[in-house]
Motif scaffolding. Structure first.
Motif, PDB file in Angstrom:
ATOM      1  N   THR A 323     -19.720 -25.071  50.313  1.00  0.00           N
ATOM      2  CA  THR A 323     -18.575 -24.224  50.683  1.00  0.00           C
ATOM      3  C   THR A 323     -17.849 -23.701  49.446  1.00  0.00           C
ATOM      4  OG1 THR A 323     -17.170 -26.191  50.911  1.00  0.00           O
ATOM      5  CG2 THR A 323     -18.223 -25.346  52.909  1.00  0.00           C
ATOM      6  N   THR A 324     -18.151 -24.268  48.282  1.00  0.00           N
ATOM      7  CA  THR A 324     -17.654 -23.739  47.002  1.00  0.00           C
ATOM      8  C   THR A 324     -18.783 -23.850  45.981  1.00  0.00           C
ATOM      9  OG1 THR A 324     -16.800 -25.927  46.375  1.00  0.00           O
ATOM     10  CG2 THR A 324     -15.252 -24.405  47.411  1.00  0.00           C
ATOM     11  N   ASN A 325     -18.722 -23.017  44.951  1.00  0.00           N
ATOM     12  CA  ASN A 325     -19.693 -23.085  43.842  1.00  0.00           C
ATOM     13  C   ASN A 325     -21.139 -23.036  44.330  1.00  0.00           C
ATOM     14  OD1 ASN A 325     -17.516 -23.416  42.014  1.00  0.00           O
ATOM     15  ND2 ASN A 325     -17.494 -25.623  42.430  1.00  0.00           N
ATOM     16  N   SER A 326     -21.451 -22.078  45.177  1.00  0.00           N
ATOM     17  CA  SER A 326     -22.820 -21.907  45.667  1.00  0.00           C
ATOM     18  C   SER A 326     -23.137 -20.417  45.701  1.00  0.00           C
ATOM     19  CB  SER A 326     -22.966 -22.500  47.072  1.00  0.00           C
ATOM     20  OG  SER A 326     -22.216 -21.750  48.007  1.00  0.00           O
ATOM     21  N   GLU A 327     -24.390 -20.085  45.889  1.00  0.00           N
ATOM     22  CA  GLU A 327     -24.793 -18.678  45.969  1.00  0.00           C
ATOM     23  C   GLU A 327     -24.171 -18.011  47.192  1.00  0.00           C
ATOM     24  OE1 GLU A 327     -25.897 -15.079  45.270  1.00  0.00           O
ATOM     25  OE2 GLU A 327     -26.153 -16.707  43.804  1.00  0.00           O
ATOM     26  N   ASP A 328     -24.132 -18.736  48.316  1.00  0.00           N
ATOM     27  CA  ASP A 328     -23.491 -18.182  49.512  1.00  0.00           C
ATOM     28  C   ASP A 328     -22.020 -17.886  49.262  1.00  0.00           C
ATOM     29  OD1 ASP A 328     -25.759 -18.208  51.060  1.00  0.00           O
ATOM     30  OD2 ASP A 328     -25.329 -20.134  52.021  1.00  0.00           O
ATOM     31  N   HIS A 329     -21.368 -18.789  48.545  1.00  0.00           N
ATOM     32  CA  HIS A 329     -19.948 -18.609  48.235  1.00  0.00           C
ATOM     33  C   HIS A 329     -19.744 -17.368  47.363  1.00  0.00           C
ATOM     34  CE1 HIS A 329     -16.039 -19.685  46.230  1.00  0.00           C
ATOM     35  NE2 HIS A 329     -15.741 -20.029  47.476  1.00  0.00           N
ATOM     36  N   ASN A 330     -20.574 -17.207  46.348  1.00  0.00           N
ATOM     37  CA  ASN A 330     -20.481 -16.032  45.469  1.00  0.00           C
ATOM     38  C   ASN A 330     -20.764 -14.744  46.245  1.00  0.00           C
ATOM     39  OD1 ASN A 330     -19.898 -17.662  43.265  1.00  0.00           O
ATOM     40  ND2 ASN A 330     -22.051 -17.835  42.653  1.00  0.00           N
ATOM     41  N   ARG A 331     -21.742 -14.799  47.154  1.00  0.00           N
ATOM     42  CA  ARG A 331     -22.095 -13.615  47.947  1.00  0.00           C
ATOM     43  C   ARG A 331     -20.931 -13.189  48.845  1.00  0.00           C
ATOM     44  NH1 ARG A 331     -23.455 -13.472  52.905  1.00  0.00           N
ATOM     45  NH2 ARG A 331     -23.958 -15.689  52.983  1.00  0.00           N
ATOM     46  N   VAL A 332     -20.274 -14.179  49.475  1.00  0.00           N
ATOM     47  CA  VAL A 332     -19.139 -13.861  50.352  1.00  0.00           C
ATOM     48  C   VAL A 332     -18.012 -13.209  49.555  1.00  0.00           C
ATOM     49  CG1 VAL A 332     -17.297 -14.892  51.757  1.00  0.00           C
ATOM     50  CG2 VAL A 332     -19.670 -15.607  52.089  1.00  0.00           C
ATOM     51  N   MET A 333     -17.735 -13.731  48.367  1.00  0.00           N
ATOM     52  CA  MET A 333     -16.684 -13.123  47.543  1.00  0.00           C
ATOM     53  C   MET A 333     -17.031 -11.680  47.193  1.00  0.00           C
ATOM     54  SD  MET A 333     -15.147 -16.057  44.989  1.00  0.00           S
ATOM     55  CE  MET A 333     -16.715 -16.554  44.250  1.00  0.00           C
ATOM     56  N   ARG A 334     -18.309 -11.416  46.867  1.00  0.00           N
ATOM     57  CA  ARG A 334     -18.722 -10.053  46.514  1.00  0.00           C
ATOM     58  C   ARG A 334     -18.648  -9.121  47.726  1.00  0.00           C
ATOM     59  NH1 ARG A 334     -23.072 -12.737  44.040  1.00  0.00           N
ATOM     60  NH2 ARG A 334     -24.424 -12.020  45.734  1.00  0.00           N
ATOM     61  N   GLU A 335     -19.211  -9.553  48.841  1.00  0.00           N
ATOM     62  CA  GLU A 335     -19.346  -8.681  50.007  1.00  0.00           C
ATOM     63  C   GLU A 335     -18.035  -8.489  50.758  1.00  0.00           C
ATOM     64  OE1 GLU A 335     -22.452 -10.234  52.437  1.00  0.00           O
ATOM     65  OE2 GLU A 335     -24.035  -9.824  50.967  1.00  0.00           O
ATOM     66  N   LYS A 336     -17.229  -9.551  50.858  1.00  0.00           N
ATOM     67  CA  LYS A 336     -15.992  -9.471  51.643  1.00  0.00           C
ATOM     68  C   LYS A 336     -14.767  -9.164  50.785  1.00  0.00           C
ATOM     69  CE  LYS A 336     -18.231 -10.948  55.321  1.00  0.00           C
ATOM     70  NZ  LYS A 336     -18.573 -10.031  56.432  1.00  0.00           N
ATOM     71  N   GLY A 337     -14.897  -9.282  49.462  1.00  0.00           N
ATOM     72  CA  GLY A 337     -13.749  -9.077  48.593  1.00  0.00           C
ATOM     73  C   GLY A 337     -12.733 -10.202  48.673  1.00  0.00           C
ATOM     74  N   PHE A 338     -13.179 -11.390  49.101  1.00  0.00           N
ATOM     75  CA  PHE A 338     -12.286 -12.541  49.235  1.00  0.00           C
ATOM     76  C   PHE A 338     -12.122 -13.254  47.898  1.00  0.00           C
ATOM     77  CE2 PHE A 338     -13.493 -13.361  53.961  1.00  0.00           C
ATOM     78  CZ  PHE A 338     -12.555 -12.424  54.369  1.00  0.00           C
ATOM     79  N   ASP A 339     -10.953 -13.912  47.719  1.00  0.00           N
ATOM     80  CA  ASP A 339     -10.824 -14.850  46.608  1.00  0.00           C
ATOM     81  C   ASP A 339     -11.618 -16.102  46.962  1.00  0.00           C
ATOM     82  OD1 ASP A 339      -9.133 -16.954  47.929  1.00  0.00           O
ATOM     83  OD2 ASP A 339      -7.699 -15.304  48.041  1.00  0.00           O
ATOM     84  N   ARG A 340     -11.760 -17.006  46.010  1.00  0.00           N
ATOM     85  CA  ARG A 340     -12.672 -18.132  46.222  1.00  0.00           C
ATOM     86  C   ARG A 340     -12.214 -19.070  47.338  1.00  0.00           C
ATOM     87  NH1 ARG A 340     -11.482 -22.790  42.872  1.00  0.00           N
ATOM     88  NH2 ARG A 340      -9.517 -22.530  41.759  1.00  0.00           N
ATOM     89  N   HIS A 341     -10.902 -19.198  47.556  1.00  0.00           N
ATOM     90  CA  HIS A 341     -10.419 -20.104  48.598  1.00  0.00           C
ATOM     91  C   HIS A 341     -10.592 -19.492  49.992  1.00  0.00           C
ATOM     92  CE1 HIS A 341      -8.965 -22.915  45.668  1.00  0.00           C
ATOM     93  NE2 HIS A 341      -8.206 -22.001  45.089  1.00  0.00           N
ATOM     94  N   THR A 342     -10.350 -18.195  50.117  1.00  0.00           N
ATOM     95  CA  THR A 342     -10.573 -17.534  51.403  1.00  0.00           C
ATOM     96  C   THR A 342     -12.065 -17.520  51.727  1.00  0.00           C
ATOM     97  OG1 THR A 342      -8.628 -16.139  51.012  1.00  0.00           O
ATOM     98  CG2 THR A 342     -10.136 -15.448  52.746  1.00  0.00           C
TER      99      THR A 342
END
Length: 360
Positions: A323-342
């Protein structure tokens, strides 16, 4: 994943998590006829826990430890409880465990009519308390005051204990005024104190708990984002900020977040299952490590789970892996424009959705 039904709500999580949600602690101010005597019992009980920590670090068995601790506090139920608390302290704190406060605790047991060393009896407007003196075997009496809303619950628990159907753990602490802490079965607590909400729209929320903010993302059953929001309490991590005040800010944020989720039609609330995490993960930043040390994340999680169940949500606890520090987490931040906690809250919500589909 395991689940348990708690009145109208359901709690789903690991075996470790469900074991930690068997009971809810309620607190009451207590006035003893001989407070000095109870304070002395608490002094020796705390000494027994301190001695128990040394035994736990050596891997001494429960039976052998109880024999040793009986020399400190000569009552088997106190000695056994002290060693079990020592084992828990060592598991959570490693070799650096400090015992600074005085308290006395006794485990619950159905066969002992609820509890052998600390008992209660509910009257019209207060609760009688009795604490066993380990040296004389006599009872030290007191009067405890809980909120009126707890008295029907305690009456039923007392009746169940007398019939040997339920036990309850009890603690007398001395931080400020003497306080009694009773461990009430979760199902009984929710039976008396729940206020179930109307059915929502099947939305699933993910909550990411942090030392300075609470992030929430709600999704529908197709995984589409319905809402997201952040509750800040940045002052809670300021240097010198009072710990109790910080705790109050965080718990207030949790209450406001759950009220928001009820309004928008959420039915499932998802948290990370912190009972699967064995230790705190520290960083290279001294200030960040201070925040981690001061932030009682499991305490906030416990409050959130109980509060959510009381409000009629179904609660899901998911594995925090990735849920943090993973490829899925990085992808969500890129695609959704979310900060790391969101982004973490969104992934937690998706894991909750996956759990619902698996349970079905």
């Amino acid at each position: 994943m395991l689940s348990c039904q708690t009145t109208r709500s359901k709690l789903v999580g690991s075996r470790e998590a469900l074991e930690n949600f068997q009971f809810v602690t309620i607190n009451g101010r207590v006035e003893f006829e001989d407070v000095g005597r109870v304070s002395l019992i608490a002094y020796y009980y705390s000494k027994a826990v301190k001695a128990g920590v040394n035994l736990a670090l050596r891997g001494v068995s429960l039976n052998e430890a109880v024999k040793e601790l009986y020399k400190v506090i000569p009552y088997a139920s106190y000695a056994e409880t002290a060693y079990k608390q020592a084992l828990a302290l060592v598991e959570n704190g490693g070799r650096k465990v400090e015992i600074k406060r005085r308290w006395v605790a006794c485990r619950g047991n159905k066969s002992d009519e609820g509890n052998r060393g600390i008992k209660f009896h509910v009257l019209e407007d207060h609760v009688e308390v009795r604490v066993r003196d380990p040296w004389s075997g006599e009872w030290v009496h007191g009067r405890a005051y809980f909120g009126k809303e707890y008295l029907p619950l305690l009456r039923e628990l007392e009746d169940l204990a007398k019939r040997r159907e339920e036990g309850y753990g009890a603690v007398i602490s001395f931080k400020g005024r003497p306080t009694i802490h009773l461990q009430v079965p979760l199902w009984l607590y929710l039976k008396h104190l729940s206020s179930p909400k109307p059915a929502g729209y099947g939305l699933i929320a993910g909550l990411d708990l942090n030392s300075d903010r609470l992030n929430v993302v709600a999704i529908n059953k197709d995984g589409e984002i319905a809402a997201f929001k952040t509750w800040w309490y940045s002052e809670a991590v300021s240097h010198g900020f009072p710990e109790e005040r910080a705790k109050a800010l965080r718990l207030n944020a949790m209450s406001r977040a759950l009220a928001f989720l009820a309004r928008i039609g959420v039915d499932y609330v998802t948290f990370e299952d912190l009972f699967l995490v064995k230790g705190r993960r520290f960083t290279g930043s001294r200030s960040a490590n201070r925040k981690i040390t001061r932030f009682a994340k499991r305490q906030m999680l416990t409050h959130g789970v109980i509060k959510a169940l009381r409000l009629g949500f179904n609660v899901i606890l998911v594995d925090p892996k990735a849920t943090t520090n993973s490829e899925d987490h990085n992808r969500v931040m890129r695609e959704k424009g979310f900060d790391r906690h969101t982004a973490s809250a969104y992934l937690i919500a998706l894991k909750g959705l996956g759990t619902i589909n698996d349970v079905k």
